[in-house]
Design a protein around this motif. Structure first.
Motif, PDB file in Angstrom:
ATOM      1  N   HIS A 184       0.833  -1.189   0.000  1.00  0.00           N
ATOM      2  CA  HIS A 184       0.000   0.000   0.000  1.00  0.00           C
ATOM      3  C   HIS A 184       0.875   1.248   0.000  1.00  0.00           C
ATOM      4  N   THR A 185       0.478   2.256  -0.717  1.00  0.00           N
ATOM      5  CA  THR A 185       1.247   3.489  -0.773  1.00  0.00           C
ATOM      6  C   THR A 185       0.782   4.448   0.301  1.00  0.00           C
ATOM      7  N   VAL A 186       1.649   5.322   0.704  1.00  0.00           N
ATOM      8  CA  VAL A 186       1.354   6.294   1.734  1.00  0.00           C
ATOM      9  C   VAL A 186       1.620   7.678   1.185  1.00  0.00           C
ATOM     10  N   GLU A 187       0.661   8.539   1.306  1.00  0.00           N
ATOM     11  CA  GLU A 187       0.849   9.894   0.820  1.00  0.00           C
ATOM     12  C   GLU A 187       1.901  10.600   1.655  1.00  0.00           C
ATOM     13  N   GLU A 188       2.798  11.318   0.978  1.00  0.00           N
ATOM     14  CA  GLU A 188       3.849  12.048   1.664  1.00  0.00           C
ATOM     15  C   GLU A 188       3.553  13.534   1.587  1.00  0.00           C
ATOM     16  N   ALA A 270      19.554  12.469  -9.483  1.00  0.00           N
ATOM     17  CA  ALA A 270      18.352  13.212  -9.863  1.00  0.00           C
ATOM     18  C   ALA A 270      17.183  12.894  -8.935  1.00  0.00           C
ATOM     19  N   ILE A 271      16.994  11.615  -8.579  1.00  0.00           N
ATOM     20  CA  ILE A 271      15.880  11.293  -7.681  1.00  0.00           C
ATOM     21  C   ILE A 271      16.170  11.736  -6.255  1.00  0.00           C
ATOM     22  N   HIS A 272      17.465  11.827  -5.897  1.00  0.00           N
ATOM     23  CA  HIS A 272      17.793  12.406  -4.593  1.00  0.00           C
ATOM     24  C   HIS A 272      17.292  13.841  -4.509  1.00  0.00           C
ATOM     25  N   GLN A 273      17.355  14.552  -5.638  1.00  0.00           N
ATOM     26  CA  GLN A 273      16.865  15.929  -5.682  1.00  0.00           C
ATOM     27  C   GLN A 273      15.372  15.992  -5.397  1.00  0.00           C
ATOM     28  N   ALA A 274      14.673  14.901  -5.664  1.00  0.00           N
ATOM     29  CA  ALA A 274      13.223  14.856  -5.428  1.00  0.00           C
ATOM     30  C   ALA A 274      12.888  14.314  -4.046  1.00  0.00           C
ATOM     31  N   GLY A 275      13.900  13.972  -3.260  1.00  0.00           N
ATOM     32  CA  GLY A 275      13.653  13.496  -1.911  1.00  0.00           C
ATOM     33  C   GLY A 275      13.621  11.999  -1.757  1.00  0.00           C
ATOM     34  N   TYR A 276      13.896  11.253  -2.831  1.00  0.00           N
ATOM     35  CA  TYR A 276      13.951   9.792  -2.745  1.00  0.00           C
ATOM     36  C   TYR A 276      15.371   9.356  -2.387  1.00  0.00           C
ATOM     37  N   ALA A 277      15.474   8.322  -1.560  1.00  0.00           N
ATOM     38  CA  ALA A 277      16.798   7.810  -1.201  1.00  0.00           C
ATOM     39  C   ALA A 277      17.337   6.859  -2.250  1.00  0.00           C
ATOM     40  N   LEU A 279      16.308   4.427  -6.116  1.00  0.00           N
ATOM     41  CA  LEU A 279      15.393   4.221  -7.228  1.00  0.00           C
ATOM     42  C   LEU A 279      14.239   3.322  -6.807  1.00  0.00           C
ATOM     43  N   GLY A 280      14.518   2.387  -5.900  1.00  0.00           N
ATOM     44  CA  GLY A 280      13.448   1.543  -5.391  1.00  0.00           C
ATOM     45  C   GLY A 280      12.375   2.357  -4.694  1.00  0.00           C
ATOM     46  N   ASP A 281      12.773   3.346  -3.881  1.00  0.00           N
ATOM     47  CA  ASP A 281      11.800   4.229  -3.232  1.00  0.00           C
ATOM     48  C   ASP A 281      10.946   4.947  -4.262  1.00  0.00           C
ATOM     49  N   CYS A 282      11.604   5.442  -5.290  1.00  0.00           N
ATOM     50  CA  CYS A 282      10.899   6.189  -6.341  1.00  0.00           C
ATOM     51  C   CYS A 282       9.883   5.298  -7.050  1.00  0.00           C
ATOM     52  N   LEU A 283      10.298   4.087  -7.417  1.00  0.00           N
ATOM     53  CA  LEU A 283       9.417   3.190  -8.158  1.00  0.00           C
ATOM     54  C   LEU A 283       8.316   2.615  -7.283  1.00  0.00           C
ATOM     55  N   GLU A 288       1.125   9.337  -8.794  1.00  0.00           N
ATOM     56  CA  GLU A 288       0.783  10.743  -8.549  1.00  0.00           C
ATOM     57  C   GLU A 288       1.874  11.437  -7.740  1.00  0.00           C
ATOM     58  N   ASN A 289       2.329  10.762  -6.661  1.00  0.00           N
ATOM     59  CA  ASN A 289       3.405  11.344  -5.846  1.00  0.00           C
ATOM     60  C   ASN A 289       4.684  11.488  -6.662  1.00  0.00           C
ATOM     61  N   ARG A 290       4.990  10.439  -7.437  1.00  0.00           N
ATOM     62  CA  ARG A 290       6.217  10.456  -8.229  1.00  0.00           C
ATOM     63  C   ARG A 290       6.198  11.608  -9.223  1.00  0.00           C
ATOM     64  N   ASN A 291       5.080  11.797  -9.886  1.00  0.00           N
ATOM     65  CA  ASN A 291       4.960  12.893 -10.851  1.00  0.00           C
ATOM     66  C   ASN A 291       5.144  14.241 -10.175  1.00  0.00           C
ATOM     67  N   ARG A 292       4.483  14.417  -9.025  1.00  0.00           N
ATOM     68  CA  ARG A 292       4.549  15.699  -8.331  1.00  0.00           C
ATOM     69  C   ARG A 292       5.960  16.006  -7.851  1.00  0.00           C
ATOM     70  N   LYS A 293       6.606  15.011  -7.226  1.00  0.00           N
ATOM     71  CA  LYS A 293       7.912  15.249  -6.629  1.00  0.00           C
ATOM     72  C   LYS A 293       9.002  15.455  -7.680  1.00  0.00           C
TER      73      LYS A 293
END
Length: 526
Positions: A184-188, A270-277, A279-283, A288-293
């Motif tokens: 399940h995903t969690v809104e950040e 690049a994904i660190h710039q979006a707040g992801y630690a 690529l697994g976190d990003c994927l 919706e969250n991925r697009n926004r961040k």
């Protein structure tokens, strides 16, 4: 039930350590350890465990501690790497290192590195000592009761970055329960920053003749933006660019490890710039969250100098599709794939900008792979004579225009001479030196030593009207039939009239005072 106990114990230790960056770095070291010793999860020689009495995670090989992370109550996070005692002398020059005995009679010691000196984890000598020690520990006859205390979840988290990310999110927020691990995903919360849209294509190649400032155009990215720089060469490969297996010799044994390339690291940055630690976190995040961040994140630039010197289709491989703007992570039709070596999921984030340079004299754009040309925008960078001035009576701007007009007529526009060849000219001697060492050799390459055409470019042909002493390229000798007969003792049937040439001897000897200013002025003035 046992798995839940292992999982909960690991989550509690991650929470006790309380330093996400340190935990990820430790699990990166664990992954290196697994690759080096090449033992499967559950092998009796290997034990990954947590210690309840301390904020500690430990990796043991046979009877010995090999790696540990801990967070003492009143100090920073510490990493403990086991090395042979004989390595102490080799490491003594590194003042920041602290050595701690494992046991009184042990042949091994722990090298203790605090979080403030974390860069030392990749110090070459220390890494070599640690990796050699790991191979020795695997062969040890001293066995411990590892199966009883081994926590398989630690091994799995080291091998699967997505799994580690889920565990860390649970450690950070206990209220999530099992929802994260059940998919399940969690809104950040909203990212606390926004940036202006970047007014340039995501994939761009600057192309033009040599010396037009293409590489110079990359400097603003290097100075003001997050960026990575690489120069392609003919032997550059996918394995160096994205990931590949590389052999390494450690302790007299050959091991094979997966190494990440600069493109992978640029995507990670690049994904660190979006707040992801990771690529697994990003994927694992919701679309919706991925697009926004990713849309709000600052850009990261991958700069590729001399992009056409490598086999581009081979270097990019199956990633060529992921470069398209609408196929990137965060885009409408986002795609990802599984990398061939590590079997990790991988995608190209939308905030990564790829900027390359291409010298058109090396290879025409028409020869580039069609798939690449379709996915990149191309911006031509041509010579700019307006940036040049007059030096000791020579109008460098007009000189360059004339040279390039003649080259374009005799050859093509891709082989013009860039203004960078003349931008640093301060004196007549500088101008002579540039023609002797750079421009004339370049013309020799362009025209394959067709000196008659080189004379035309320099205005040294007789019809242009230069005085013989003012020419940069001289006629050395004309061989008539009579002269050829004297040279060979007969007149060759296949020889008509042959002309040989030489560079102005004063220019060649660097006797620049004997080279008149008119030699350059009369390149463009008849």
């Amino acid at each position: 039930m046992l798995t839940e106990t292992h999982q909960q114990a690991l989550i509690e230790r991650i929470r006790d350590i309380g330093h996400a960056e340190a935990v990820r770095r430790f699990f990166g070291l664990l992954k290196d350890l697994i690759d080096i010793v090449n033992l499967p999860n559950g092998d009796a020689r290997l034990a990954f465990s947590v210690r309840r009495e301390k904020a500690t995670i430990v990796a043991d090989i046979n009877f010995f501690q090999a790696l540990r992370i801990q967070k003492p109550r009143r100090s920073e996070v510490e990493y403990h790497l086991t090395v042979k005692k004989t390595c102490r002398d080799r490491l003594s020059a590194i003042e920041e290192l602290v050595f701690e005995p494992i046991t009184e009679k042990s042949d091994y010691v722990a090298v203790v590195i605090g979080q403030s000196n974390v860069h030392l984890l990749h110090q070459p000598t220390l890494r070599t000592c640690w990796e050699d020690c790991l191979l020795e520990l695997v062969e040890s006859n001293k066995r411990g009761p590892h199966l009883a205390r081994h926590n398989p979840d630690i091994y799995e988290a080291a091998e699967d970055e997505a799994r580690l990310s889920d565990l860390m999110r649970l450690a950070d927020d206990p209220t999530l329960g099992n929802s994260v691990l059940n998919g399940h995903t969690v809104e950040e919360p909203e990212v606390g920053y926004a940036v202006d849209a970047i007014n340039q294509p995501q994939n761009l190649i600057l192309f033009g003749p040599p010396g037009t400032g293409k590489t110079f155009a990359l400097q603003p990215y290097l100075k003001e933006q997050e960026s990575s720089l690489i120069t392609f060469h003919p032997s550059y490969s996918y394995e160096e660019f994205v990931e590949g297996i590389r052999p390494e010799v450690m302790g007299g044994q050959i091991s094979y490890r997966i190494r990440k390339g600069i493109f992978y690291r640029a995507c990670l940055a690049a994904i660190h710039q979006a707040g992801y630690a990771t690529l697994g976190d990003c994927l694992n995040d919701s679309p919706e969250n991925r697009n926004r961040k990713l849309r709000q994140a600052p850009a990261h630039y991958l700069l590729i100098d001399e992009v056409n010197r490598a086999n581009v289709a081979s270097v990019f491989g199956d990633l060529i599709t992921l470069l398209e703007s609408d196929k990137r992570l965060g885009a409408e039709h986002e795609l990802w794939l599984t990398l061939p070596y590590s079997q990790e999921r991988f995608g190209v984030p939308m905030n990564l900008y790829v900027v390359g340079t291409m010298n058109t004299t090396d290879r025409s754009i028409a020869l580039l792979d069609i798939a690449l040309r379709r996915r990149f925008s191309f911006r031509e960078v041509m010579p700019d004579p307006s940036v040049l001035s007059v030096v000791e009576g020579v109008d460098l701007s007009q000189l360059l225009r004339t040279l390039n007009e003649r080259i374009e007529y005799l050859l093509d526009r891709d082989h013009q001479i860039g203004h960078a060849y003349l931008t640093n000219i301060q004196t007549h001697a500088d101008l002579c030196d540039t023609f002797r060492n750079r421009i004339i050799p370049l013309l020799q390459e362009y025209f394959f030593n067709d000196w008659a055409k080189i004379q035309l470019v320099l205005g040294d042909n007789p019809a242009w009207g230069k005085e013989p002493d003012h020419r940069l390229v001289w006629v050395k000798k004309k061989y008539t039939a009579n002269a050829a007969s004297k040279l060979f003792g007969e007149t060759p049937d296949f020889v008509d009239e042959v002309v040989t040439y030489e560079i102005n001897p004063y220019l060649q000897r660097e006797d620049y005072e004997q080279v008149p200013v008119e030699a350059f002025v009369k390149v463009y003035q008849k």
